[in-house]
Design a protein around this motif. Structure first.
Motif, PDB file in Angstrom:
ATOM      1  N   ASP A  98       0.852  -1.182   0.000  1.00  0.00           N
ATOM      2  CA  ASP A  98       0.000   0.000   0.000  1.00  0.00           C
ATOM      3  C   ASP A  98       0.894   1.241   0.000  1.00  0.00           C
ATOM      4  O   ASP A  98       2.113   1.154  -0.043  1.00  0.00           O
ATOM      5  CB  ASP A  98      -0.945  -0.014   1.198  1.00  0.00           C
ATOM      6  N   LYS A  99       0.283   2.432   0.067  1.00  0.00           N
ATOM      7  CA  LYS A  99       1.054   3.679   0.021  1.00  0.00           C
ATOM      8  C   LYS A  99       2.029   3.776   1.195  1.00  0.00           C
ATOM      9  O   LYS A  99       3.149   4.266   1.054  1.00  0.00           O
ATOM     10  CB  LYS A  99       0.103   4.885   0.016  1.00  0.00           C
ATOM     11  N   GLY A 100       1.606   3.303   2.375  1.00  0.00           N
ATOM     12  CA  GLY A 100       2.476   3.350   3.549  1.00  0.00           C
ATOM     13  C   GLY A 100       3.719   2.505   3.368  1.00  0.00           C
ATOM     14  O   GLY A 100       4.815   2.889   3.786  1.00  0.00           O
ATOM     15  N   MET A 101       3.565   1.338   2.724  1.00  0.00           N
ATOM     16  CA  MET A 101       4.726   0.475   2.488  1.00  0.00           C
ATOM     17  C   MET A 101       5.681   1.121   1.485  1.00  0.00           C
ATOM     18  O   MET A 101       6.909   1.059   1.653  1.00  0.00           O
ATOM     19  CB  MET A 101       4.271  -0.897   1.980  1.00  0.00           C
ATOM     20  N   ILE A 102       5.134   1.767   0.448  1.00  0.00           N
ATOM     21  CA  ILE A 102       5.987   2.461  -0.526  1.00  0.00           C
ATOM     22  C   ILE A 102       6.775   3.567   0.174  1.00  0.00           C
ATOM     23  O   ILE A 102       7.985   3.732  -0.053  1.00  0.00           O
ATOM     24  CB  ILE A 102       5.146   3.049  -1.675  1.00  0.00           C
ATOM     25  N   GLU A 103       6.121   4.309   1.054  1.00  0.00           N
ATOM     26  CA  GLU A 103       6.794   5.363   1.811  1.00  0.00           C
ATOM     27  C   GLU A 103       7.905   4.773   2.673  1.00  0.00           C
ATOM     28  O   GLU A 103       9.018   5.312   2.737  1.00  0.00           O
ATOM     29  CB  GLU A 103       5.778   6.105   2.679  1.00  0.00           C
ATOM     30  N   ASN A 104       7.606   3.659   3.317  1.00  0.00           N
ATOM     31  CA  ASN A 104       8.598   3.003   4.169  1.00  0.00           C
ATOM     32  C   ASN A 104       9.801   2.535   3.353  1.00  0.00           C
ATOM     33  O   ASN A 104      10.954   2.687   3.769  1.00  0.00           O
ATOM     34  CB  ASN A 104       7.941   1.821   4.879  1.00  0.00           C
ATOM     35  N   ILE A 105       9.553   1.986   2.157  1.00  0.00           N
ATOM     36  CA  ILE A 105      10.631   1.501   1.294  1.00  0.00           C
ATOM     37  C   ILE A 105      11.513   2.661   0.826  1.00  0.00           C
ATOM     38  O   ILE A 105      12.743   2.587   0.864  1.00  0.00           O
ATOM     39  CB  ILE A 105      10.053   0.754   0.073  1.00  0.00           C
ATOM     40  N   LEU A 106      10.886   3.750   0.389  1.00  0.00           N
ATOM     41  CA  LEU A 106      11.634   4.884  -0.145  1.00  0.00           C
ATOM     42  C   LEU A 106      12.436   5.611   0.921  1.00  0.00           C
ATOM     43  O   LEU A 106      13.396   6.323   0.610  1.00  0.00           O
ATOM     44  CB  LEU A 106      10.677   5.855  -0.852  1.00  0.00           C
ATOM     45  N   GLU A 107      12.050   5.452   2.190  1.00  0.00           N
ATOM     46  CA  GLU A 107      12.782   6.104   3.273  1.00  0.00           C
ATOM     47  C   GLU A 107      13.780   5.170   3.952  1.00  0.00           C
ATOM     48  O   GLU A 107      14.412   5.525   4.939  1.00  0.00           O
ATOM     49  CB  GLU A 107      11.798   6.660   4.315  1.00  0.00           C
ATOM     50  N   SER A 273      -0.752   0.448  22.380  1.00  0.00           N
ATOM     51  CA  SER A 273      -0.914   0.305  20.930  1.00  0.00           C
ATOM     52  C   SER A 273      -0.062   1.327  20.197  1.00  0.00           C
ATOM     53  O   SER A 273       0.067   2.472  20.630  1.00  0.00           O
ATOM     54  CB  SER A 273      -2.386   0.506  20.536  1.00  0.00           C
ATOM     55  N   SER A 274       0.491   0.908  19.072  1.00  0.00           N
ATOM     56  CA  SER A 274       1.319   1.808  18.266  1.00  0.00           C
ATOM     57  C   SER A 274       0.449   2.656  17.354  1.00  0.00           C
ATOM     58  O   SER A 274      -0.721   2.348  17.102  1.00  0.00           O
ATOM     59  CB  SER A 274       2.310   1.006  17.431  1.00  0.00           C
ATOM     60  N   CYS A 275       1.056   3.717  16.829  1.00  0.00           N
ATOM     61  CA  CYS A 275       0.350   4.587  15.882  1.00  0.00           C
ATOM     62  C   CYS A 275       0.360   3.986  14.484  1.00  0.00           C
ATOM     63  O   CYS A 275      -0.572   4.167  13.722  1.00  0.00           O
ATOM     64  CB  CYS A 275       1.002   5.971  15.866  1.00  0.00           C
ATOM     65  N   GLY A 276       1.436   3.296  14.148  1.00  0.00           N
ATOM     66  CA  GLY A 276       1.560   2.679  12.831  1.00  0.00           C
ATOM     67  C   GLY A 276       2.249   1.344  12.932  1.00  0.00           C
ATOM     68  O   GLY A 276       2.556   0.862  14.028  1.00  0.00           O
ATOM     69  N   THR A 277       2.530   0.740  11.781  1.00  0.00           N
ATOM     70  CA  THR A 277       3.241  -0.539  11.750  1.00  0.00           C
ATOM     71  C   THR A 277       4.598  -0.395  11.072  1.00  0.00           C
ATOM     72  O   THR A 277       5.237  -1.388  10.747  1.00  0.00           O
ATOM     73  CB  THR A 277       2.419  -1.607  11.006  1.00  0.00           C
ATOM     74  N   GLY A 461       1.316 -16.655   8.816  1.00  0.00           N
ATOM     75  CA  GLY A 461       2.099 -16.586   7.584  1.00  0.00           C
ATOM     76  C   GLY A 461       2.777 -15.257   7.352  1.00  0.00           C
ATOM     77  O   GLY A 461       3.386 -15.052   6.299  1.00  0.00           O
ATOM     78  N   LEU A 462       2.701 -14.329   8.311  1.00  0.00           N
ATOM     79  CA  LEU A 462       3.285 -12.996   8.153  1.00  0.00           C
ATOM     80  C   LEU A 462       4.665 -12.911   8.794  1.00  0.00           C
ATOM     81  O   LEU A 462       4.910 -13.511   9.845  1.00  0.00           O
ATOM     82  CB  LEU A 462       2.383 -11.942   8.785  1.00  0.00           C
ATOM     83  N   TYR A 463       5.535 -12.131   8.159  1.00  0.00           N
ATOM     84  CA  TYR A 463       6.857 -11.840   8.711  1.00  0.00           C
ATOM     85  C   TYR A 463       7.080 -10.334   8.665  1.00  0.00           C
ATOM     86  O   TYR A 463       6.430  -9.608   7.919  1.00  0.00           O
ATOM     87  CB  TYR A 463       7.957 -12.545   7.900  1.00  0.00           C
ATOM     88  N   LEU A 464       8.028  -9.868   9.478  1.00  0.00           N
ATOM     89  CA  LEU A 464       8.430  -8.470   9.531  1.00  0.00           C
ATOM     90  C   LEU A 464       7.265  -7.574   9.958  1.00  0.00           C
ATOM     91  O   LEU A 464       6.494  -7.948  10.838  1.00  0.00           O
ATOM     92  CB  LEU A 464       9.031  -8.044   8.183  1.00  0.00           C
ATOM     93  N   HIS A 465       7.117  -6.390   9.338  1.00  0.00           N
ATOM     94  CA  HIS A 465       6.081  -5.452   9.753  1.00  0.00           C
ATOM     95  C   HIS A 465       5.655  -4.627   8.543  1.00  0.00           C
ATOM     96  O   HIS A 465       6.051  -4.911   7.425  1.00  0.00           O
ATOM     97  CB  HIS A 465       6.611  -4.536  10.872  1.00  0.00           C
ATOM     98  N   GLY A 466       4.841  -3.601   8.765  1.00  0.00           N
ATOM     99  CA  GLY A 466       4.412  -2.746   7.670  1.00  0.00           C
ATOM    100  C   GLY A 466       3.068  -3.106   7.077  1.00  0.00           C
ATOM    101  O   GLY A 466       2.625  -2.485   6.111  1.00  0.00           O
ATOM    102  N   THR A 467       2.365  -4.096   7.632  1.00  0.00           N
ATOM    103  CA  THR A 467       1.021  -4.431   7.167  1.00  0.00           C
ATOM    104  C   THR A 467       0.099  -3.233   7.411  1.00  0.00           C
ATOM    105  O   THR A 467       0.189  -2.599   8.460  1.00  0.00           O
ATOM    106  CB  THR A 467       0.482  -5.661   7.923  1.00  0.00           C
ATOM    107  N   PRO A 468      -0.766  -2.868   6.447  1.00  0.00           N
ATOM    108  CA  PRO A 468      -1.694  -1.752   6.679  1.00  0.00           C
ATOM    109  C   PRO A 468      -2.410  -1.905   8.018  1.00  0.00           C
ATOM    110  O   PRO A 468      -2.842  -3.010   8.372  1.00  0.00           O
ATOM    111  CB  PRO A 468      -2.672  -1.870   5.502  1.00  0.00           C
ATOM    112  N   TYR A 469      -2.527  -0.806   8.757  1.00  0.00           N
ATOM    113  CA  TYR A 469      -2.963  -0.866  10.150  1.00  0.00           C
ATOM    114  C   TYR A 469      -4.298  -1.590  10.321  1.00  0.00           C
ATOM    115  O   TYR A 469      -4.471  -2.377  11.256  1.00  0.00           O
ATOM    116  CB  TYR A 469      -3.050   0.549  10.731  1.00  0.00           C
TER     117      TYR A 469
END
Length: 542
Positions: A98-107, A273-277, A461-469
């Motif tokens: 999603d857009k959040g993951m793209i932002e995370n990748i680019l940063e 609870s966190s604000c994001g993932t 089946g999930l690893y790491l983080h960044g799944t849409p909240y």
């Protein structure tokens, strides 16, 4: 020996590319459908057959406008390689683009990006991305006909694709609607439209949305501590990728908090609870005056935050980073990114252990009588190279997983490695507390530890983080939080430790609390402060 040059018409090649993307880069979504159908037990055979056909028709419709000669090969060679990366991340880690993951990748910085590289990902990219791209480059594409004829053929191909989609929808709409309602991430799993659409969203919002005016907050901030009271020295330890489920202070069976557990004045908050993932969301969110439900990253990057307000009140602020930067939270205060060659024992040239953050910290605490706040941003438990986050002497739980392709380790090895990172983080936090104790004669001291987000270790089946909240499992959103206060601090500020420990066990908190809690802990009065979000308010004397 003569090398044969493949030849195909532009329409044939477009359909072949759509078929390739259906079967290879989109293998993750086909496997997801397989898991969904297995769980259903009963399903129509025609519906099952229609899934790859629908995907093929949809991809052919999307690909055909890119079949013009000038862009055909450059466009498809690029997305073949990028899609290989994307499909690997989806197949191995269930990453959702999603857009959040793209932002995370680019940063993401280069050192962090390198941690994801291993033999299996390189082989996957070579065989499913690079080699098909090279084959496409070598293929001679024939166009023939005149311009209008070619345009008509493209329109006809797209129309046939639409008719196939319409026919499938007419026959199996209820089946798709039922599956879609219960699996809302499916539309974000189709390669390459998922990452292309999300990238366009990110680029549009970042570069083409009208820039908002910079927002100032807390201009009325003032220090309100009692006359003759010692100044406050506070350290915020900002954790990375630590989840609450693996904290022994929260009931986990392993001694992952063996060091801070010895501190009598430490309070553990069990339900936070966190604000994001992902770091790119959580860090600017927790240092802003916005709640999770109100948070807008673009607005946060064009606004002052907690550290700005503290600085306006005359408090000396400093940010020291061993991760990937402060994401805008420290832009207007003194800050430092630890050089990866700054300590021969704790650094290897590409990454440092978090204990390096305590080096030369005394230089940032001059005896000037001013109130001070220091933020230490850890690399913590950042994966997938968890084994690089702790020194050999902290390899407590074994056998661990000394590799980045964590899906090839056993679950026990993976958890052992992750637990070692949590235990080492706990050691670093305890050492920060010991450092604060050295200053109790001149300061009232306190420490606030919280992680930015959690981590999935193979659950569901999930690893790491960044799944849409809205889809994220609790493992990615339930984070640890701790507050330690010296006896002098609690006496000067009227904090009831027993009350606070009870609150930590029974009440729910979140990243929304950090902004307001820290303002109060630093004795700053401002209209931005909301006592209902102050984690200590109920246990502090008026």
């Amino acid at each position: 020996m003569r090398i044969v040059t493949p030849k195909a018409s532009f329409l044939t090649l477009t359909i072949l590319l759509a078929l390739y993307f259906t079967l290879i880069p989109n293998l993750p979504i086909l496997l997801h459908f397989q898991r969904i159908l297995s769980a259903l037990g009963e399903y129509k055979l025609g519906f099952v057959i229609s899934i790859p056909v629908l995907l093929l028709a949809a991809l052919n419709f999307v690909f055909t406008p890119f079949s013009f000669k000038v862009i055909f090969k450059p466009f498809f060679c690029l997305i073949l390689v990028v899609s290989a990366f994307a499909s690997y991340a989806m197949l191995k880690y269930q990453v959702i683009f999603d857009k959040g993951m793209i932002e995370n990748i680019l940063e993401t910085n280069s050192a962090e990006a390198d941690s994801y590289l291993n033999l299996s990902v390189i082989l996957w990219i070579v065989f499913t991305g690079v080699l098909p791209a090279l084959l496409l480059i070598r293929t001679r594409v024939t166009y023939g006909h005149n311009v209008l004829m070619r345009l008509g053929m493209r329109l006809l191909s797209m129309l046939i694709s639409l008719l196939v989609i319409a026919l499938i929808a007419a026959l199996y709409y209820q089946d798709y609607a039922s599956v879609g309602r219960n699996n809302r991430t499916l539309n974000l799993e189709i390669v390459p439209t998922n990452y292309l659409y999300s990238t366009v969203q990110y680029v549009h919002k970042t570069y083409f949305t009208q820039k908002m005016p910079f927002r100032k907050i807390g201009d009325d901030a003032a220090l309100v501590q009692k006359a003759g009271q010692k100044p406050t020295l506070m350290v915020i330890v900002l954790g990375e990728t630590a989840r609450a489920q693996n904290q022994s202070l929260g009931g986990y069976e392993r001694p992952t908090n063996a060091f801070t557990a010895k501190e009598n004045n430490l309070v553990y908050f069990a339900n936070v609870s966190s604000c994001g993932t992902a770091t790119a969301i959580s860090v600017p969110c927790m240092f802003s005056d916005m709640s999770r439900t109100q948070f807008d990253n673009n607005k946060a990057h064009n606004s002052e935050g907690l550290l700005d307000v503290l600085q306006k009140a005359g408090i000396s602020a400093f940010w020291k980073d061993n991760d990937e930067g402060c994401k805008g939270a420290c832009d207007r205060i003194p800050h430092e990114l630890v050089p990866t060659d700054s300590d021969k024992t704790l650094c290897n040239g590409s990454v440092c252990y978090d204990q390096v953050l305590l080096n030369n910290l005394d230089d940032k605490i001059p005896a000037d009588g001013k109130n001070k706040i220091i933020v230490l941003h850890l690399i913590g438990s950042h994966g997938p190279t968890y084994y690089k986050r702790y020194p050999p002497e902290f390899r407590t739980f074994t056998p661990d997983c000394p590799r980045s392709d964590i899906e090839n380790c056993s679950q026990a090895q993976l958890v052992n490695t992750y637990d070692n990172t949590i235990r080492y983080t706990d050691y670093v936090v305890s050492q920060a507390i010991q450092k604060l104790k050295e200053y109790e004669k001149d300061y009232n001291t306190a420490l606030y530890y919280v992680s930015d987000h959690g981590e999935s270790l193979g659950e569901k089946g999930l690893y790491l983080h960044g799944t849409p909240y809205k889809f994220a499992p609790e493992e990615q959103t339930h984070v640890p939080m701790e507050i330690w206060m010296s006896q002098g601090y609690m006496q000067a500020n009227g904090v009831n430790l027993d009350c606070l420990k009870q609150q930590g066990k029974t009440q729910a908190f979140s990243h929304d609390n950090l902004f307001h809690t820290v303002l109060a802990m630093m004795n700053v009065k401002t209209k931005e402060y909301d006592p209902s979000l102050d984690a200590l308010a109920a246990c502090r004397k008026p």
